[in-house]
Design an enzyme around this catalytic site. Structure first.
Site, short mmCIF file in Angstrom:
data_model
loop_
_atom_site.label_atom_id
_atom_site.label_comp_id
_atom_site.label_asym_id
_atom_site.label_seq_id
_atom_site.Cartn_x
_atom_site.Cartn_y
_atom_site.Cartn_z
N ASP A 89 50.46 35.37 40.62
CA ASP A 89 49.68 34.29 41.25
C ASP A 89 48.65 33.78 40.25
OD1 ASP A 89 48.75 32.50 43.11
OD2 ASP A 89 47.76 33.98 44.38
N ILE A 135 32.71 41.28 38.52
CA ILE A 135 32.92 40.67 37.21
C ILE A 135 32.17 39.34 37.20
CG2 ILE A 135 34.61 39.89 35.52
CD1 ILE A 135 34.79 42.88 36.30
N GLU A 147 34.62 46.42 41.42
CA GLU A 147 33.65 46.11 40.40
C GLU A 147 33.37 44.60 40.40
OE1 GLU A 147 33.63 46.33 35.48
OE2 GLU A 147 35.41 46.90 36.64
#
Length: 283
Positions: A190, A89, A87
């Site tokens: 991370d 963003i 998706e």
């Protein structure tokens, strides 16, 4: 490349033809593309020589974070050995975004495990990240985080004699600065400022994980290393999960892992930062 991307979309269950394929900047490991069809837009990462399981581990990491019910993650449509389709963003950050981010990170850090590590090894950048289970924090920090990066630096010729002496001294004396415990929580792994985004409604999303169960301060220390998190975010975090008053004494030591990773990936440009921390604790 266009044919490869079209095939990646089809393999991910996306049957519409791409109208535009735009390469975008931001990644130091993979190429990144925004792919638009007639009705939707997708984000695709491509790495022609990705390590085995690289994108599978990214997909599993996003699932791990999603199950924490802390912050949203992009939907993964599919992945293979060279790419992952997700998706898209795309939004802007507001003060409410920063508050939600702080609460979300704190919520993630309230997801408790029983031991440190993960079922499988994964990656930090392109480097292997060792996740074999460990009952206590100091042995995990020493043997699964710091030691592998120190040994890799030595094999790459980046652990000069004075640096090596201090590094191994720290490994042998972690108990002088770090409390041992068995309170493992979910970590993004991370979490620097480039690994979260806001959507069109201003809600923050986690991206690019390197997940494991660890000490929440270890992750919090990394958020301070390269910036990207506001005072508003830290205030919201602290309200939900108060930060220990001795955290700042441990923070540089916890940042050492990530600086060693950068030393091993990018070279001696990170050497002085590694040396400052080594000298602080072993000087």
């Amino acid at each position: 490349m266009k044919m490869n991307i079209k095939k990646a979309l089809l393999d991910s269950g996306i049957t519409e033809d791409p109208i535009t394929i735009t390469e975008i900047s931001g990644g130091s490991i993979s190429k990144a593309f925004v792919v638009k069809t007639q009705t939707n837009a997708y984000f695709l990462k491509w790495h022609e020589e990705a390590p085995t399981d690289f994108f599978r581990q990214e997909s599993l990491g996003l699932q791990f974070l999603d199950e924490a019910e802390a912050l949203a993650v992009p939907k993964v449509y599919g992945w293979d050995t060279k790419c992952i389709v997700m998706e898209l963003i795309d939004g802007s950050v507001t003060k409410k975004t920063e508050e939600e981010l702080g609460r979300g990170i704190a919520t993630l850090h309230c997801n408790e495990g029983t031991v440190f590590g993960l079922e499988e090894d994964n990656f930090i950048g392109e480097l292997p990240q060792i996740n074999a289970w460990e009952d206590s924090w100091i042995p995990f920090l020493r043997d699964k985080r710091l030691l592998p990066q120190i040994e890799l630096a030595r094999s790459l010729g980046r652990l000069f004699k004075p640096r090596a002496k201090k590094a191994y001294y720290i490994l042998d004396h972690l108990q002088n600065w770090v409390p041992d415990h068995n309170k493992a929580v979910k970590l993004h792994g991370d979490l620097w400022g480039g690994n979260w985004l806001a959507d069109g409604h201003g809600h923050p999303y986690f991206i690019d994980p390197a997940v494991w169960y660890g000490d929440h301060e270890f992750e919090l220390a990394f958020t301070h290393l390269f910036g990207g998190f506001s005072d508003t975010t830290y205030a919201a975090y602290n309200e939900y999960k108060p930060i220990d008053r001795l955290f700042n004494e441990r923070k540089p030591l916890y940042q050492l892992y990530y600086l060693l990773v950068h030393l091993n990936i990018f070279g001696e440009s990170y050497g002085s930062a590694v040396d400052r921390i080594l000298t602080r604790y072993a000087g």
